[in-house]
Motif scaffolding. Sequence first.
Motif, PDB file in Angstrom:
ATOM      1  N   MET A 162       0.490  -1.034  -0.106  1.00 29.70           N
ATOM      2  CA  MET A 162       0.111  -0.153   0.363  1.00 29.70           C
ATOM      3  C   MET A 162       0.848   0.645   0.098  1.00 29.70           C
ATOM      4  O   MET A 162       0.484   2.074  -0.618  1.00 29.70           O
ATOM      5  N   GLN A 163       1.757   1.222   1.139  1.00 29.57           N
ATOM      6  CA  GLN A 163       2.694   3.060   0.694  1.00 29.57           C
ATOM      7  C   GLN A 163       3.616   3.070  -0.699  1.00 29.57           C
ATOM      8  O   GLN A 163       3.670   3.646  -1.408  1.00 29.57           O
ATOM      9  N   GLU A 164       3.809   1.540  -1.185  1.00 29.86           N
ATOM     10  CA  GLU A 164       4.796   1.476  -2.572  1.00 29.86           C
ATOM     11  C   GLU A 164       3.339   1.702  -3.521  1.00 29.86           C
ATOM     12  O   GLU A 164       3.857   3.073  -4.871  1.00 29.86           O
ATOM     13  N   MET A 165       1.760   1.547  -3.337  1.00 37.44           N
ATOM     14  CA  MET A 165       1.330   1.866  -4.013  1.00 37.44           C
ATOM     15  C   MET A 165       1.078   4.185  -4.323  1.00 37.44           C
ATOM     16  O   MET A 165       0.857   4.478  -5.203  1.00 37.44           O
ATOM     17  N   GLN A 166       1.327   4.001  -2.776  1.00 33.13           N
ATOM     18  CA  GLN A 166       0.701   5.447  -2.826  1.00 33.13           C
ATOM     19  C   GLN A 166       1.823   6.087  -3.150  1.00 33.13           C
ATOM     20  O   GLN A 166       1.780   7.136  -3.780  1.00 33.13           O
ATOM     21  N   LEU A 167       3.396   5.816  -3.039  1.00 34.53           N
ATOM     22  CA  LEU A 167       4.154   6.109  -3.458  1.00 34.53           C
ATOM     23  C   LEU A 167       4.357   6.596  -5.608  1.00 34.53           C
ATOM     24  O   LEU A 167       4.702   7.542  -5.851  1.00 34.53           O
ATOM     25  N   LEU A 168       3.489   4.893  -6.078  1.00 31.04           N
ATOM     26  CA  LEU A 168       3.911   5.809  -7.439  1.00 31.04           C
ATOM     27  C   LEU A 168       2.583   6.138  -7.415  1.00 31.04           C
ATOM     28  O   LEU A 168       2.960   7.239  -8.819  1.00 31.04           O
ATOM     29  N   SER A 169       1.777   6.451  -7.247  1.00 28.95           N
ATOM     30  CA  SER A 169       0.314   7.332  -7.029  1.00 28.95           C
ATOM     31  C   SER A 169       1.838   9.553  -6.605  1.00 28.95           C
ATOM     32  O   SER A 169       1.084   9.554  -7.560  1.00 28.95           O
ATOM     33  N   LEU A 170       1.862   9.182  -5.907  1.00 36.37           N
ATOM     34  CA  LEU A 170       2.607  10.890  -5.780  1.00 36.37           C
ATOM     35  C   LEU A 170       3.821  10.876  -6.606  1.00 36.37           C
ATOM     36  O   LEU A 170       3.115  11.966  -7.452  1.00 36.37           O
ATOM     37  N   LYS A 171       4.152   9.662  -7.565  1.00 35.65           N
ATOM     38  CA  LYS A 171       5.117  10.028  -8.224  1.00 35.65           C
ATOM     39  C   LYS A 171       4.636  10.506 -10.166  1.00 35.65           C
ATOM     40  O   LYS A 171       4.644  11.330 -10.915  1.00 35.65           O
ATOM     41  N   TYR A 172       3.217   9.311 -10.227  1.00 33.00           N
ATOM     42  CA  TYR A 172       2.256   9.645 -11.320  1.00 33.00           C
ATOM     43  C   TYR A 172       1.828  11.529 -11.363  1.00 33.00           C
ATOM     44  O   TYR A 172       1.386  12.265 -12.150  1.00 33.00           O
ATOM     45  N   GLN A 173       0.930  11.346 -10.486  1.00 29.76           N
ATOM     46  CA  GLN A 173       0.684  13.213 -10.448  1.00 29.76           C
ATOM     47  C   GLN A 173       2.450  14.452 -10.606  1.00 29.76           C
ATOM     48  O   GLN A 173       1.533  15.259 -10.703  1.00 29.76           O
ATOM     49  N   LYS A 174       2.660  13.879  -9.543  1.00 28.37           N
ATOM     50  CA  LYS A 174       3.986  14.857 -10.455  1.00 28.37           C
ATOM     51  C   LYS A 174       4.497  15.139 -10.949  1.00 28.37           C
ATOM     52  O   LYS A 174       4.576  16.120 -11.957  1.00 28.37           O
ATOM     53  N   GLU A 175       4.550  13.779 -12.275  1.00 27.24           N
ATOM     54  CA  GLU A 175       4.846  13.907 -13.552  1.00 27.24           C
ATOM     55  C   GLU A 175       3.930  14.448 -14.346  1.00 27.24           C
ATOM     56  O   GLU A 175       3.711  15.016 -15.465  1.00 27.24           O
ATOM     57  N   SER A 176       2.525  14.358 -14.123  1.00 23.19           N
ATOM     58  CA  SER A 176       1.944  14.420 -14.445  1.00 23.19           C
ATOM     59  C   SER A 176       1.229  16.524 -14.678  1.00 23.19           C
ATOM     60  O   SER A 176       1.107  17.428 -15.184  1.00 23.19           O
ATOM     61  N   GLU A 177       2.025  17.131 -13.583  1.00 23.32           N
ATOM     62  CA  GLU A 177       1.370  18.535 -13.441  1.00 23.32           C
ATOM     63  C   GLU A 177       2.828  18.995 -13.842  1.00 23.32           C
ATOM     64  O   GLU A 177       2.829  20.458 -14.144  1.00 23.32           O
ATOM     65  N   LYS A 178       3.684  18.596 -14.640  1.00 24.67           N
ATOM     66  CA  LYS A 178       4.492  19.082 -15.269  1.00 24.67           C
ATOM     67  C   LYS A 178       4.030  19.463 -16.877  1.00 24.67           C
ATOM     68  O   LYS A 178       4.732  20.605 -17.482  1.00 24.67           O
ATOM     69  N   GLY A 179       3.055  19.291 -16.933  1.00 18.95           N
ATOM     70  CA  GLY A 179       2.180  19.965 -18.308  1.00 18.95           C
ATOM     71  C   GLY A 179       2.772  19.017 -19.547  1.00 18.95           C
ATOM     72  O   GLY A 179       2.904  17.765 -19.256  1.00 18.95           O
ATOM     73  N   GLU A 180       3.119  19.669 -20.116  1.00 14.02           N
ATOM     74  CA  GLU A 180       3.274  19.768 -21.450  1.00 14.02           C
ATOM     75  C   GLU A 180       5.150  19.203 -21.907  1.00 14.02           C
ATOM     76  O   GLU A 180       5.528  18.338 -22.233  1.00 14.02           O
ATOM     77  N   GLU A 181       5.842  19.112 -20.548  1.00 14.21           N
ATOM     78  CA  GLU A 181       6.850  18.651 -20.463  1.00 14.21           C
ATOM     79  C   GLU A 181       7.066  17.363 -19.574  1.00 14.21           C
ATOM     80  O   GLU A 181       7.740  16.764 -19.700  1.00 14.21           O
ATOM     81  N   ALA A 182       5.518  16.887 -19.779  1.00 14.86           N
ATOM     82  CA  ALA A 182       5.511  15.759 -18.978  1.00 14.86           C
ATOM     83  C   ALA A 182       5.609  14.642 -19.982  1.00 14.86           C
ATOM     84  O   ALA A 182       5.820  14.498 -21.173  1.00 14.86           O
ATOM     85  N   SER A 183       6.795  13.597 -19.549  1.00 15.80           N
ATOM     86  CA  SER A 183       7.064  12.660 -20.032  1.00 15.80           C
ATOM     87  C   SER A 183       5.681  11.564 -20.119  1.00 15.80           C
ATOM     88  O   SER A 183       5.724  10.597 -18.704  1.00 15.80           O
ATOM     89  N   GLN A 184       5.434  10.888 -21.729  1.00 15.13           N
ATOM     90  CA  GLN A 184       4.172  10.668 -21.562  1.00 15.13           C
ATOM     91  C   GLN A 184       4.841   8.733 -21.286  1.00 15.13           C
ATOM     92  O   GLN A 184       3.965   7.307 -20.937  1.00 15.13           O
ATOM     93  N   GLU A 185       5.869   8.366 -21.426  1.00 14.62           N
ATOM     94  CA  GLU A 185       6.481   7.045 -21.315  1.00 14.62           C
ATOM     95  C   GLU A 185       6.652   6.682 -19.986  1.00 14.62           C
ATOM     96  O   GLU A 185       6.199   5.429 -19.417  1.00 14.62           O
ATOM     97  N   LYS A 186       6.926   7.757 -19.098  1.00 13.90           N
ATOM     98  CA  LYS A 186       6.609   7.898 -17.910  1.00 13.90           C
ATOM     99  C   LYS A 186       5.465   7.806 -17.287  1.00 13.90           C
ATOM    100  O   LYS A 186       5.004   6.795 -15.885  1.00 13.90           O
ATOM    101  N   ILE A 187       5.290   8.473 -17.100  1.00 15.93           N
ATOM    102  CA  ILE A 187       2.878   8.216 -17.354  1.00 15.93           C
ATOM    103  C   ILE A 187       2.902   6.503 -17.220  1.00 15.93           C
ATOM    104  O   ILE A 187       1.971   6.211 -16.689  1.00 15.93           O
ATOM    105  N   THR A 188       2.962   6.820 -18.327  1.00 16.03           N
ATOM    106  CA  THR A 188       2.479   4.778 -18.581  1.00 16.03           C
ATOM    107  C   THR A 188       3.221   4.055 -18.374  1.00 16.03           C
ATOM    108  O   THR A 188       2.324   2.978 -17.508  1.00 16.03           O
ATOM    109  N   GLU A 189       4.593   3.810 -18.024  1.00 17.14           N
ATOM    110  CA  GLU A 189       5.083   3.210 -16.607  1.00 17.14           C
ATOM    111  C   GLU A 189       4.841   3.315 -15.862  1.00 17.14           C
ATOM    112  O   GLU A 189       4.755   1.997 -15.034  1.00 17.14           O
ATOM    113  N   LEU A 190       4.151   3.853 -15.656  1.00 17.32           N
ATOM    114  CA  LEU A 190       3.956   4.732 -13.603  1.00 17.32           C
ATOM    115  C   LEU A 190       2.275   3.841 -13.613  1.00 17.32           C
ATOM    116  O   LEU A 190       2.286   2.796 -12.807  1.00 17.32           O
ATOM    117  N   GLN A 191       1.610   4.082 -14.683  1.00 15.39           N
ATOM    118  CA  GLN A 191       0.422   3.692 -14.818  1.00 15.39           C
ATOM    119  C   GLN A 191       0.815   2.306 -14.705  1.00 15.39           C
ATOM    120  O   GLN A 191      -0.480   1.362 -14.240  1.00 15.39           O
TER     121      GLN A 191
END
Length: 138
Positions: free
Chosen positions: A40-69
């Motif tokens: 559950m902690q690992e899942m929460q960390l993944l969620s935070l990483k996803y949120q952080k990457e998504s907040e980058k807007g156009e600079e966000a790496s779609q590859e990283k977002i997909t990997e995190l998903q």
Amino acid sequence: MSIESALRELGKEIQKDERFIALQAAAKANDGDEKLQQQMQEMQLLSLKYQKESEKGEEASQEKITELQDQYQKLYGKIMEGENMQKYSAAASEMEQMAQYISGMIGLFFDGQDPETCELPKPEEGCTHDCCTCGGCH
């Protein structure tokens, strides 16, 4: 008896119900499951990483977002396969059915149905097209 005291009595009855007791026991088992808590902690960390990457807007790496998903979905699947989580999910489902029943009955009371005799339609009876008998869509 006032409405508040009737509600408190209902609360006492709910907490005596075997479904409530089963949910509490399942939650306690989940809390004591070290592997599950780590996941559950690992899942929460993944969620935070996803949120952080998504907040980058156009600079966000779609590859990283997909990997995190993907990582999140795989971990979620592992968590849900666990025996303790399966017991918890089953118990939570039972409690949800109880809550829907209580809500449906209260709806009938608010619609003026006789509290001594009114009943929710059985699921196999389906929709009566009379909203005062509705127990919610399934």
